[in-house]
Design a protein around this motif. Structure first.
Motif, PDB file in Angstrom:
ATOM      1  N   THR A 167       0.854  -1.179   0.000  1.00 54.48           N
ATOM      2  CA  THR A 167       0.000   0.000   0.000  1.00 54.48           C
ATOM      3  C   THR A 167       0.892   1.232   0.000  1.00 54.48           C
ATOM      4  O   THR A 167       2.117   1.121   0.001  1.00 54.48           O
ATOM      5  CB  THR A 167      -0.952  -0.004   1.196  1.00 54.48           C
ATOM      6  N   ALA A 168       0.286   2.392  -0.030  1.00 51.52           N
ATOM      7  CA  ALA A 168       1.077   3.613  -0.084  1.00 51.52           C
ATOM      8  C   ALA A 168       0.397   4.703   0.723  1.00 51.52           C
ATOM      9  O   ALA A 168      -0.773   4.594   1.093  1.00 51.52           O
ATOM     10  CB  ALA A 168       1.263   4.065  -1.526  1.00 51.52           C
ATOM     11  N   ILE A 169       1.161   5.720   1.028  1.00 54.78           N
ATOM     12  CA  ILE A 169       0.652   6.883   1.752  1.00 54.78           C
ATOM     13  C   ILE A 169       1.135   8.112   0.994  1.00 54.78           C
ATOM     14  O   ILE A 169       2.282   8.161   0.557  1.00 54.78           O
ATOM     15  CB  ILE A 169       1.180   6.907   3.195  1.00 54.78           C
ATOM     16  N   ASP A 170       0.261   9.075   0.857  1.00 56.64           N
ATOM     17  CA  ASP A 170       0.610  10.271   0.105  1.00 56.64           C
ATOM     18  C   ASP A 170       0.956  11.398   1.068  1.00 56.64           C
ATOM     19  O   ASP A 170       0.172  11.721   1.959  1.00 56.64           O
ATOM     20  CB  ASP A 170      -0.573  10.664  -0.781  1.00 56.64           C
ATOM     21  N   TYR A 171       2.142  11.992   0.909  1.00 61.13           N
ATOM     22  CA  TYR A 171       2.503  13.192   1.661  1.00 61.13           C
ATOM     23  C   TYR A 171       2.690  14.329   0.671  1.00 61.13           C
ATOM     24  O   TYR A 171       2.586  14.134  -0.534  1.00 61.13           O
ATOM     25  CB  TYR A 171       3.781  12.948   2.474  1.00 61.13           C
ATOM     26  N   ASP A 172       3.003  15.503   1.197  1.00 65.17           N
ATOM     27  CA  ASP A 172       3.067  16.679   0.321  1.00 65.17           C
ATOM     28  C   ASP A 172       4.027  16.490  -0.838  1.00 65.17           C
ATOM     29  O   ASP A 172       3.691  16.711  -1.994  1.00 65.17           O
ATOM     30  CB  ASP A 172       3.513  17.902   1.132  1.00 65.17           C
TER      31      ASP A 172
ATOM     32  N   ASP B   5       5.030   7.374   0.413  1.00 62.44           N
ATOM     33  CA  ASP B   5       5.622   6.255   1.137  1.00 62.44           C
ATOM     34  C   ASP B   5       4.930   5.002   0.642  1.00 62.44           C
ATOM     35  O   ASP B   5       3.721   4.857   0.833  1.00 62.44           O
ATOM     36  CB  ASP B   5       5.386   6.391   2.647  1.00 62.44           C
TER      37      ASP B   5
ATOM     38  N   VAL C  39       4.495   1.112   1.243  1.00 58.30           N
ATOM     39  CA  VAL C  39       4.799   0.143   2.295  1.00 58.30           C
ATOM     40  C   VAL C  39       4.538  -1.257   1.775  1.00 58.30           C
ATOM     41  O   VAL C  39       3.448  -1.561   1.307  1.00 58.30           O
ATOM     42  CB  VAL C  39       3.939   0.400   3.545  1.00 58.30           C
TER      43      VAL C  39
ATOM     44  N   CYS D 253       9.475   0.360   3.781  1.00 59.54           N
ATOM     45  CA  CYS D 253       8.819   1.620   3.433  1.00 59.54           C
ATOM     46  C   CYS D 253       9.709   2.340   2.420  1.00 59.54           C
ATOM     47  O   CYS D 253      10.818   2.743   2.744  1.00 59.54           O
ATOM     48  CB  CYS D 253       8.630   2.433   4.692  1.00 59.54           C
TER      49      CYS D 253
ATOM     50  N   PHE E 206      -3.021   5.814  -6.379  1.00 57.95           N
ATOM     51  CA  PHE E 206      -2.019   6.843  -6.107  1.00 57.95           C
ATOM     52  C   PHE E 206      -1.316   7.355  -7.360  1.00 57.95           C
ATOM     53  O   PHE E 206      -0.682   8.395  -7.317  1.00 57.95           O
ATOM     54  CB  PHE E 206      -0.948   6.301  -5.151  1.00 57.95           C
TER      55      PHE E 206
ATOM     56  N   PRO F 229      -7.535   8.846  -6.684  1.00 59.00           N
ATOM     57  CA  PRO F 229      -8.354   9.266  -5.551  1.00 59.00           C
ATOM     58  C   PRO F 229      -7.652   9.339  -4.198  1.00 59.00           C
ATOM     59  O   PRO F 229      -8.040  10.163  -3.390  1.00 59.00           O
ATOM     60  CB  PRO F 229      -9.490   8.248  -5.517  1.00 59.00           C
ATOM     61  N   LEU F 230      -6.682   8.505  -3.932  1.00 57.42           N
ATOM     62  CA  LEU F 230      -6.153   8.531  -2.562  1.00 57.42           C
ATOM     63  C   LEU F 230      -5.042   9.560  -2.387  1.00 57.42           C
ATOM     64  O   LEU F 230      -4.461   9.641  -1.313  1.00 57.42           O
ATOM     65  CB  LEU F 230      -5.681   7.149  -2.129  1.00 57.42           C
ATOM     66  N   ARG F 231      -4.757  10.349  -3.421  1.00 56.89           N
ATOM     67  CA  ARG F 231      -3.857  11.476  -3.187  1.00 56.89           C
ATOM     68  C   ARG F 231      -4.613  12.528  -2.391  1.00 56.89           C
ATOM     69  O   ARG F 231      -5.823  12.691  -2.543  1.00 56.89           O
ATOM     70  CB  ARG F 231      -3.431  12.077  -4.524  1.00 56.89           C
ATOM     71  N   LYS F 232      -3.879  13.249  -1.576  1.00 58.36           N
ATOM     72  CA  LYS F 232      -4.563  14.176  -0.679  1.00 58.36           C
ATOM     73  C   LYS F 232      -5.198  15.338  -1.425  1.00 58.36           C
ATOM     74  O   LYS F 232      -6.178  15.910  -0.972  1.00 58.36           O
ATOM     75  CB  LYS F 232      -3.557  14.705   0.354  1.00 58.36           C
TER      76      LYS F 232
ATOM     77  N   PHE G 292      -6.696  15.251  -4.264  1.00 60.03           N
ATOM     78  CA  PHE G 292      -7.656  14.779  -5.262  1.00 60.03           C
ATOM     79  C   PHE G 292      -8.993  15.507  -5.117  1.00 60.03           C
ATOM     80  O   PHE G 292      -9.481  15.695  -4.005  1.00 60.03           O
ATOM     81  CB  PHE G 292      -7.848  13.274  -5.091  1.00 60.03           C
TER      82      PHE G 292
END
Ligand code: SF4
Lengths: 378, 419
Positions: free
Chosen positions: B312-317, B321, B323, B338, B381, B404-407, B409
């Motif tokens: 999975t992934a996490i969106d920051y500015d 990331d 994972v 990560c 992402f 969609p899961l980008r902040k 979006f």
């Protein structure tokens, strides 16, 4: 694109032509809105490509603007056959962040409801398996006992299906006094009826013919695709989170992890029946040891998680259910919550199992995977 | 039934013909209202309650609807059980069109009424079935109990019984899918109405205060006494396999660049040793090293990470990331990798929302299960996986704009959750 397994031969003698069949998204035996594109040679499946997303509800995006507590209610709607188990998966991740424990009685409530949920889900499997093989009566039988579990759940949680029950540190309410006698009565009843049901399906010639040797998933493939739960254990891998990473108080009970070795549809059926018996064993031990006195939840605290990433995994009826919570700042809202549902890898491995079988066997294989599509799409 | 609809025209001029028409009505309606065959259709949670209602306890056969047909051509009733997504919408319209008339629709559950729990911050759920096809009866609940479904069925029965040859069933039209956005209009109207109501209430309150200057409510709030619960410590976690320090040391030996995320100044070994046992070790790896690390931990007998839990992934500015969660079935330890990927800001700003901003090597040749997971990350992402055999969108349509899961979006259909 997935390709043919080595050694696979098209039966050219029959002089058939390749063609495509579309199965779903609205098809009674795909267990929800799943679409399968099948490349066929006569009646034989050459290749199968699953198409997901027909029930993609954007839960992970929604979770970003919800509080942690609100998300517990969303987790009900993922694997709705065992909503109570999803609740626990989320709550354990939150507990790790908040660093709260659960008193003994609370843990017993958790384990008992978990096992009731597991039985409920496996009973639906029993019904659908029979139903998909043409025996609609099984559906009636499976749901008959399931209603009794619904009654218990309704009395405890206030809801039949979407329970939204556990909270960090325990649960929303204490169980009523009637809980233990009811579970006891239910177990006595289930023991009798399971004997009947097993006689009904386990030695039924149609079931044997249609499931033995069908949809074999080898041990290596099962691990490689990341299958879990009964599907993995039917392929001969002894992996159960309750045993390898015990959560709650599962390490205090005496129960077996059934493992079968053929990896075909029949083993996947048998293993679930065996698991119902194991769950009953755990429930009986719970009834004996259930603490009458004592607190059922720990001190209530605001659900605020410090910055960090928290991961929890539990064993639901379908397999490994993991929750990954990312808290970017200390607060009441997550930065991101990700869920790993057990059904996703199973459908990804479906091509491996179905290749070379007839299209009617695909229905059997789908039934024994027991997928829940909204949990895949989320 | 076309011919019956002409009955009034032919029979009414004849003396006593009225009664014959009424008799025909009675017979036809009796037949229709007592055998409404539903279509086997269900997408999510509500479908289970629909199934429950047709089983032994609730027994929908009492109302003549036990015959669930798998083919729309044999059905009369379309029970919309479960959430409707934009991707499913055309299929639903097609199903509805395939049902021969007279046909009826029951919208079961909050999702098919308004979107239910999926109203806010959602880009994929259709807010209400009435935006797609004409609906006869709405059954609220999440999910509605089987009794509620029966109530809906009986309500539908009443409606059918009111149909006559003089006012026959008439076919509605499916709505244009492109106009599904009428919800926003409705929301505006709703907000305006709410405002009007608030003003009226405020006026009424002010007036009441003027007229009764020394009015005191007899109502006294009672507070339920809260039970006191003790604080319970967490049970220590039983560990299997290598400890986090061991894992980290072994990995560092081979790949000196790996670290863990920390804000403190302590030496990295101490930071790793301080991670609680119930949390998996999460190491930060460089994108270039990623593939070789995965290859190493999979093949090395000490690690033996043969099981892929998830990607999975996490969106920051400014970075993603990603994972990758791995575990060893043999030993029982877990390792999370990560990968921090800088976003490619050389892309012009107006194009960023729709283009792939980062790229990493695919691991789907090592773990076949990673194929679908990486497709999901790509879909949500916009991260490119080099060497992925089948990189397509997985949950969303081909022509969906954005990730969609980008902040950042946005979607025209999305309504922000009020704070
Ligand atoms: S209304 Fe509730 S129970 Fe029904 S489909 Fe929607 S979320 Fe599920």
């Amino acid at each position: 694109m997935p390709t043919l397994p080595p050694g696979f031969r098209l039966q050219r003698e029959t002089n058939t032509e390749e063609f495509f069949i579309n199965m779903g998204p609205q098809h009674p035996s795909t267990h929800g809105a799943l679409r399968l594109a099948l490349r066929m040679d006569g009646e034989t499946i050459v290749e199968l490509v699953p198409h997901f997303g027909y029930i993609h509800r954007g839960m992970e995006k929604q979770a970003e603007s919800m509080s942690y507590l609100q998300y517990i209610a969303l987790s009900d709607r993922q694997d709705y056959l065992t909503a109570i188990q999803n609740n626990l998966g989320v709550v354990i991740a939150l507990e790790k962040g908040m660093n709260v424990g659960v008193p003994e009685k609370g843990e017993y409530i958790r384990v008992m409801l978990q096992e009731l949920g597991r039985i409920a889900s496996h009973l639906v499997f029993f019904g659908c398996f029979g139903g998909d093989l043409g025996g609609q009566t099984c559906l009636l039988f499976g749901f008959k006992e399931r209603e009794m579990i619904h009654d218990i759940l309704e009395e405890v949680t206030g809801s039949r299906l979407t329970t939204n029950f556990f909270r960090p540190g325990g649960s929303r309410y204490d169980v009523p006094e009637t809980f233990i006698p009811r579970v006891k009565a239910f177990l006595d009843h289930l023991e009798d009826s399971m004997r009947d049901y097993e006689r009904f399906l386990s030695k039924n010639i149609i079931v044997l013919e249609r499931s033995i040797g069908i949809g074999v998933l080898s041990k290596e493939d099962a691990i490689a695709y990341g299958c879990s739960g009964p599907v993995l254990r039917a392929s001969g891998v002894n992996f159960d989170v309750r045993r390898v990473n015990p959560y709650s108080i599962y390490d205090q009970f005496d129960f077996d992890i059934p493992v079968f070795h053929n990896g075909d549809c029949y083993d996947r059926y048998k293993i679930r029946i065996a698991e119902i018996h194991e769950s009953m064993k755990i429930l009986r031990q719970c009834i004996d040891k259930f603490p009458k006195e004592g607190p059922w939840r720990s001190k209530e605290k605001p659900v605020r998680l410090p910055e960090g990433r928290y991961y929890s995994e539990i064993e639901t009826a379908k397999g490994l259910y993991a929750t990954y919570v990312v808290a970017a700042t200390t607060g009441e809202k997550p930065y991101r919550i990700h869920t790993r549902g057990p059904s996703f890898p199973h459908i990804a491995a479906l091509n491996k199992m179905a290749q070379g079988h007839k299209i009617s066997d695909l229905v059997t294989i789908m039934a024994t995977l027991d997928p829940v599509i909204p949990e895949i799409d989320r | 039934m076309g011919i019956i609809n002409y009955a009034p025209k032919i029979l009414d001029p004849i003396p006593g013909g009225k009664y014959v028409v009424n008799a025909i009505d009675y017979v036809v309606n009796w037949a229709r209202a007592n055998s409404i065959w539903p279509l086997t259709y269900g997408t999510s949670c509500c479908a289970i309650e629909m199934m429950s209602s047709s089983m032994a306890r609730y027994d929908i056969a009492r109302f003549g609807s036990e015959v669930f047909r798998s083919s729309p051509r044999q059905a009369d009733l379309f029970i919309l059980a479960g959430t409707i997504t934009r991707r499913m919408a055309p299929a639903i319209q097609m199903l509805w069109e395939q049902i021969p008339g007279p046909k009826y629709v029951i919208a079961m559950g909050a999702c098919t009424i308004s979107g239910g729990p999926f109203i806010y911050d959602n880009y994929s759920v259709v807010r209400g079935a009435q935006n797609l096809i004409p609906v006869d009866v709405f059954v609220p609940g999440c999910p509605p109990r089987p009794e509620a479904l029966f109530h809906g069925l009986l309500t539908l029965r009443e409606k059918i019984l009111k149909e006559t040859c003089r006012h026959p069933w008439h076919e509605g039209k499916p709505k244009d899918v492109s106009t599904m956005d009428r919800y926003r209009e409705a929301a505006k109207t709703w907000a305006a109405l709410e405002e009007m109501k608030d003003e009226a209430m405020a006026e009424a309150r002010a007036k009441f205060k003027e007229e009764h200057p020394d009015y005191k409510s007899a109502y006294k709030p009672v507070r339920v006494k809260k039970e006191d619960f003790p604080e319970v410590p967490r049970v220590p976690f039983k560990r299997f396999g290598l400890t986090q320090s061991e894992l980290f040391a072994k990995l560092r030996e081979k790949f000196p660049k790996v670290t863990v995320h920390t804000h403190s100044e302590d030496p990295i070994e101490d930071v790793v040793a301080a991670i609680p046992a119930d949390r998996p070790l999460e190491v930060m790896v460089e994108p270039e090293d990623y593939l070789s690390i995965v290859e190493f931990v999979k093949s090395s007998p000490e690690f033996n990470m043969d099981y892929l839990i998830d990607v999975t992934a996490i969106d920051y500015d400014d970075h993603f990331d990603m994972v990758t969660m791995l575990r060893s079935l043999e030993h029982g330890h877990k390792l999370f990798l990560c990968v921090q990927m800088k976003k490619d800001f050389s892309i012009p700003e107006e194009k960023r929302a729709t283009s792939l901003l980062a790229s990493v090597k695919s691991i789907s040749h090592l773990y076949p299960g990673a194929e679908v997971k990486e497709r999901e990350v790509y879909d949500m992402f916009g991260i490119n996986f080099e060497g992925h055999p089948d990189q397509r969108r997985i949950f969303l349509d081909k022509d969906f704009v954005g990730y969609p899961l980008r902040k950042d979006f946005t979607h025209p259909q999305m309504i922000r959750r009020p704070v």
